[in-house]
Design an enzyme around this catalytic site. Structure first.
Site, PDB file in Angstrom:
ATOM      1  N   SER A   1      13.754 -39.583  34.009  1.00 22.42           N
ATOM      2  CA  SER A   1      12.514 -40.247  33.612  1.00 22.42           C
ATOM      3  C   SER A   1      11.317 -39.313  33.811  1.00 22.42           C
ATOM      4  CB  SER A   1      12.352 -41.567  34.375  1.00 22.42           C
ATOM      5  OG  SER A   1      11.317 -42.351  33.808  1.00 22.42           O
TER       6      SER A   1
ATOM      7  N   ASP B   1      18.367 -46.091  25.488  1.00 23.44           N
ATOM      8  CA  ASP B   1      17.091 -46.150  26.206  1.00 23.44           C
ATOM      9  C   ASP B   1      15.953 -46.139  25.206  1.00 23.44           C
ATOM     10  OD1 ASP B   1      14.963 -45.843  28.029  1.00 23.44           O
ATOM     11  OD2 ASP B   1      15.171 -43.669  27.984  1.00 23.44           O
TER      12      ASP B   1
ATOM     13  N   HIS C   1      18.336 -45.951  30.288  1.00 23.32           N
ATOM     14  CA  HIS C   1      17.357 -44.998  30.806  1.00 23.32           C
ATOM     15  C   HIS C   1      17.889 -44.229  32.013  1.00 23.32           C
ATOM     16  CE1 HIS C   1      13.363 -43.360  31.217  1.00 23.32           C
ATOM     17  NE2 HIS C   1      13.188 -43.859  32.423  1.00 23.32           N
TER      18      HIS C   1
END
Length: 351
Positions: A46, A270, A328
Site C-alpha cells: 500500500s 484491489d 489489496h
C-alpha cells in the site's frame, strides 16, 4: 498505539521516515551483529509503495557514505503500492471496466470526455462529471477487494460510523490525484470523514483485541486512559504526515541502476491501488530496462496447469506479478500465493 510526548514528533514526512528507518536499521544490526552477514530485503504494501523505495535508497546512500554497519541490501518488494499520481490516478476507470463494474457506455463516455487521462480532471468539466459517475457506480463495493463484502457497522471504541466506500472516499483513497500536492490531504479528509476507519473494513476483532486492557499490559502499551483507543489509522489529532517526495519512478530507476532487484506485485481485485496502474508504470519502466521473460502465467508449487496463480513479466532488475483473485493485502487474502512469490524471489537471488 504508538505515541510521543514530544509534539514535534507528530509532524513527519517521507524524507524523515526514510532517514529514521535507516538510523534504526543500523542501530539494530549493530546490536544484533550476528545478523550482519545476512542478505537484507525491504518489503511492504500500500503506502509502502512510497516508503519501501525511499528506505532502500536511504540504506544504499548510507552504505555509500560509509555508515556502519554496512547492510547487505539485495532487493525490495512492494505489493499494491502507491507509486505515481498519474499512473495510479488513471488506474480505476479501466479497472472498473475490465471487471464489468461499469457499463461500456459509461467507459466510452469517460474515455471520450477525458481523453484517457483521469487523474487530474478539473472540477465542473465533462470529464469530471463522467468520472463522478464511475465512482458512483462502484461506491458500494469494498475498495480493498471487490470480491469481499463491505462492512457498514461502527467502531464501538470511537463510535465512528462506517459510511461505506463513498464517492469522495474512492476519489481520494489512497491519495489518488494528490501525490504531488504536499500534505496527504485526501487521506486526512477521508479519515476525518470516517472517524479514522478506512472504508469497508470489518475490524471488530482487531479493535476488541488491541483495546483489551490485559492485552495492552501484556505488550507494554500505554492504557487507553493515557493515549486513547487503538485504531488502524490516525488522523490529524495524533500525526501530521506530508508526502514530500512525489513520484517513486525515479527512485525505482535509481535503485535498479545500483544493482538492486525489485519484486512488484498486485492482487488483481484491489480497487484502492488497481493492478491496471501498476502494470502501466512497470511496463513503462520495463521498456527502459529490457524484457528478460515476457508476460506469462505463473503457477503454484504443484505446477498444475489448472492452478494459475497469476501472471508475471521479468524485466532486468524488476519482476512484476499479479496474484489472481487477491485484494489489496495479498498475504491476507492469498497467503499461499504470497509465500510462493516471496520464496521464489529469494531463491532467484540466492548465490
Amino acid at each position: 498505539m504508538s505515541y510521543s510526548e514530544t509534539k514535534a514528533d507528530a509532524h513527519t514526512n517521507d524524507t524523515r521516515t526514510a532517514a529514521d528507518m535507516n538510523t534504526f536499521l543500523r542501530l539494530w544490526f549493530a546490536k544484533f551483529e550476528e545478523f550482519q552477514d545476512n542478505d537484507f530485503f525491504v518489503a511492504g504494501e500500500s503506502y509502502a509503495g512510497v516508503y519501501v523505495p525511499l528506505v532502500s535508497q536511504a540504506v544504499m546512500d548510507g552504505n555509500d557514505a560509509g555508515q556502519e554497519p554496512r547492510l547487505r541490501l539485495r532487493g525490495y518488494l512492494v505489493g499494491n503500492g502507491v507509486t505515481d499520481a498519474e499512473f495510479d490516478g488513471d488506474a480505476l476507470v479501466p479497472f472498473a471496466y475490465g471487471k464489468s463494474l461499469i457499463s461500456e457506455e459509461l467507459y466510452e463516455e469517460a474515455m471520450a470526455s477525458c481523453g484517457g487521462s483521469f487523474w487530474n480532471a478539473s472540477a465542473g468539466t465533462a470529464c469530471d462529471d463522467a468520472i463522478t459517475s464511475v465512482y458512483q457506480a462502484v461506491a458500494g463495493l469494498n475498495i480493498y477487494d471487490v470480491l469481499e463484502p463491505c462492512y457498514h457497522g461502527h467502531n464501538p471504541y470511537t463510535q465512528a460510523d462506517q459510511l461505506g466506500a463513498a464517492v469522495a472516499s474512492h476519489r481520494r483513497w489512497p491519495l489518488l490525484g494528490g501525490l504531488h500536492d504536499g500534505p496527504v490531504t485526501g487521506l486526512v479528509q477521508l479519515l476525518g470523514q470516517l472517524g479514522h476507519t478506512p472504508p469497508c473494513l470489518d475490524s471488530r476483532e482487531m479493535w476488541a483485541f488491541c483495546n483489551d486492557p490485559a492485552v495492552r499490559r501484556a505488550i507494554h502499551a500505554e492504557p487507553i486512559e493515557k493515549i486513547g483507543s487503538f485504531d488502524e489509522c490516525t488522523n490529524g489529532d495524533r500525526i501530521h504526515y506530508t508526502h514530500d517526495r512525489g513520484s517513486m519512478l525515479p527512485v525505482h530507476r535509481d535503485l535498479i541502476g545500483r544493482g538492486l532487484t525489485a519484486l512488484i506485485y498486485s492482487g488483481d481485485h484491489d480497487m484502492a491501488v488497481p493492478h491496471t496502474g501498476t502494470e502501466a508504470w512497470t511496463s513503462w519502466l520495463g521498456r527502459q530496462l529490457g524484457v528478460e521473460r515476457p508476460w506469462a502465467p505463473w503457477h503454484t508449487a504443484d505446477h498444475q496447469a489448472s492452478c494459475v496463480a497469476g501472471y508475471t513479466v521479468h524485466y532486468r532488475g524488476l519482476v512484476y506479478a499479479t496474484v489472481r483473485g487477491a485484494g489489496h493485502m495479498v498475504p491476507e487474502t492469498n497467503p499461499a500465493e504470497a509465500l510462493e512469490l516471496f520464496s521464489r524471489f529469494l531463491a532467484a537471488l540466492r548465490v
